[in-house]
Design an enzyme around this catalytic site. Structure first.
Site, PDB file in Angstrom:
ATOM      1  N   ASP A  43      51.505 -46.626-102.360  1.00  0.00           N
ATOM      2  CA  ASP A  43      51.852 -46.973-103.613  1.00  0.00           C
ATOM      3  C   ASP A  43      52.093 -46.063-104.395  1.00  0.00           C
ATOM      4  O   ASP A  43      52.388 -44.759-104.144  1.00  0.00           O
ATOM      5  CB  ASP A  43      50.560 -47.926-104.074  1.00  0.00           C
ATOM      6  CG  ASP A  43      49.362 -47.247-104.194  1.00  0.00           C
ATOM      7  OD1 ASP A  43      49.444 -45.978-104.001  1.00  0.00           O
ATOM      8  OD2 ASP A  43      48.246 -47.687-104.633  1.00  0.00           O
ATOM      9  N   CYS A  97      47.061 -44.582-100.355  1.00  0.00           N
ATOM     10  CA  CYS A  97      46.953 -44.977-101.676  1.00  0.00           C
ATOM     11  C   CYS A  97      46.292 -44.131-102.324  1.00  0.00           C
ATOM     12  O   CYS A  97      46.154 -42.675-101.932  1.00  0.00           O
ATOM     13  CB  CYS A  97      46.576 -46.205-101.808  1.00  0.00           C
ATOM     14  SG  CYS A  97      44.837 -46.766-101.072  1.00  0.00           S
ATOM     15  N   THR A 131      42.903 -44.050-102.767  1.00  0.00           N
ATOM     16  CA  THR A 131      41.864 -43.738-102.006  1.00  0.00           C
ATOM     17  C   THR A 131      41.905 -43.819-100.444  1.00  0.00           C
ATOM     18  O   THR A 131      40.927 -43.490 -99.723  1.00  0.00           O
ATOM     19  CB  THR A 131      40.758 -44.525-102.373  1.00  0.00           C
ATOM     20  OG1 THR A 131      41.135 -46.083-102.219  1.00  0.00           O
ATOM     21  CG2 THR A 131      40.176 -44.424-103.896  1.00  0.00           C
ATOM     22  N   HIS A 162      37.488 -43.521 -80.034  1.00  0.00           N
ATOM     23  CA  HIS A 162      36.588 -44.657 -79.918  1.00  0.00           C
ATOM     24  C   HIS A 162      37.109 -46.049 -80.370  1.00  0.00           C
ATOM     25  O   HIS A 162      36.621 -47.118 -79.842  1.00  0.00           O
ATOM     26  CB  HIS A 162      35.254 -44.330 -80.788  1.00  0.00           C
ATOM     27  CG  HIS A 162      34.340 -43.282 -80.048  1.00  0.00           C
ATOM     28  ND1 HIS A 162      33.215 -42.924 -80.386  1.00  0.00           N
ATOM     29  CD2 HIS A 162      34.841 -42.202 -79.200  1.00  0.00           C
ATOM     30  CE1 HIS A 162      32.645 -41.867 -79.787  1.00  0.00           C
ATOM     31  NE2 HIS A 162      33.563 -41.649 -78.925  1.00  0.00           N
ATOM     32  N   HIS A 211      34.519 -48.218 -74.763  1.00  0.00           N
ATOM     33  CA  HIS A 211      35.102 -48.793 -76.006  1.00  0.00           C
ATOM     34  C   HIS A 211      35.883 -49.706 -75.977  1.00  0.00           C
ATOM     35  O   HIS A 211      36.355 -50.361 -76.742  1.00  0.00           O
ATOM     36  CB  HIS A 211      35.866 -47.264 -76.448  1.00  0.00           C
ATOM     37  CG  HIS A 211      34.881 -46.171 -76.608  1.00  0.00           C
ATOM     38  ND1 HIS A 211      33.733 -46.468 -77.515  1.00  0.00           N
ATOM     39  CD2 HIS A 211      34.640 -45.149 -76.242  1.00  0.00           C
ATOM     40  CE1 HIS A 211      32.983 -45.213 -77.703  1.00  0.00           C
ATOM     41  NE2 HIS A 211      33.433 -44.268 -76.810  1.00  0.00           N
TER      42      HIS A 211
HETATM   43  C1  RB5 Z   1      45.843 -47.495-107.770  1.00  0.00           C
HETATM   44  O1  RB5 Z   1      45.424 -46.898-109.048  1.00  0.00           O
HETATM   45  C2  RB5 Z   1      44.730 -47.459-106.886  1.00  0.00           C
HETATM   46  O2  RB5 Z   1      43.846 -48.492-107.272  1.00  0.00           O
HETATM   47  C3  RB5 Z   1      45.041 -47.539-105.434  1.00  0.00           C
HETATM   48  O3  RB5 Z   1      45.961 -46.679-105.120  1.00  0.00           O
HETATM   49  C4  RB5 Z   1      44.076 -47.398-104.146  1.00  0.00           C
HETATM   50  O4  RB5 Z   1      43.112 -46.597-104.548  1.00  0.00           O
HETATM   51  C5  RB5 Z   1      43.486 -48.769-103.906  1.00  0.00           C
HETATM   52  O5  RB5 Z   1      42.757 -48.843-102.892  1.00  0.00           O
END
Ligand code: RB5
Length: 146
Positions: free
Chosen positions: A8, A65, A67, A98, A133
């Site tokens: 994203d 993204c 996180t 695993h 596994h």
């Molecule tokens: C975008 O601001 C952020 O929410 C997205 O990149 C992501 O981290 C969501 O899980």
């Protein structure tokens, strides 16, 4: 290997760097966007990239993204996907050994490009251990009501 990649707006610049790097390593890359910093919704990019993995258009997926969490949530909605959000090479190693993970996600806001490359290298070069596994992984896909 053939690799589906997507991001994203939080990870699009990471994606460009990683596409160049993956190609320099001899991989074939299918890029599902996004390609700008314009705000977008991560499900729109994670889902088609994950579908490319289950359709056998690619061997693995790498989805980025802020996180890695949202991307893994979306990818795991695709039947046949085992997405793992990995912040260390050891997590990537164990996700392959695993869990037979076929999609790697991570957060561009949390890890450096250099660390991302280490995580990807470990992920792509580690095989599934099988054995005890196998049954566990198969049970994941019997849980279809999610
Ligand atoms: C975008 O601001 C952020 O929410 C997205 O990149 C992501 O981290 C969501 O899980």
């Amino acid at each position: 290997m053939k690799i589906a990649i997507a991001a994203d707006h939080a990870g699009f610049d990471y994606k460009f760097k990683l596409v160049d790097w993956l190609k320099s390593q001899g991989h074939h890359v299918l890029d599902f966007g996004t390609n700008s910093a314009d705000s977008c919704d991560y499900p729109d990019y994670a889902y088609p990239a994950a579908e490319a993995v289950v359709n056998h258009s690619t061997d693995y997926g790498i989805i980025i993204c802020g996180t890695g969490i949202g991307m893994s949530m979306v990818a795991n909605k695709v039947q046949g996907i085992r997405a793992a959000n990995c912040m260390t090479p050891e997590m990537a190693r164990l996700a392959r050994l695993h869990n037979n993970a076929n999609v790697l996600t991570f957060g561009a806001r949390l890890i450096s490009i250099g660390l991302a490359q280490e995580i990807i290298t470990t992920f792509l070069n580690t095989g599934f251990e099988g054995g005890r596994h196998t049954n566990r992984v198969e049970k994941i896909h019997l849980l279809t009501d999610c």
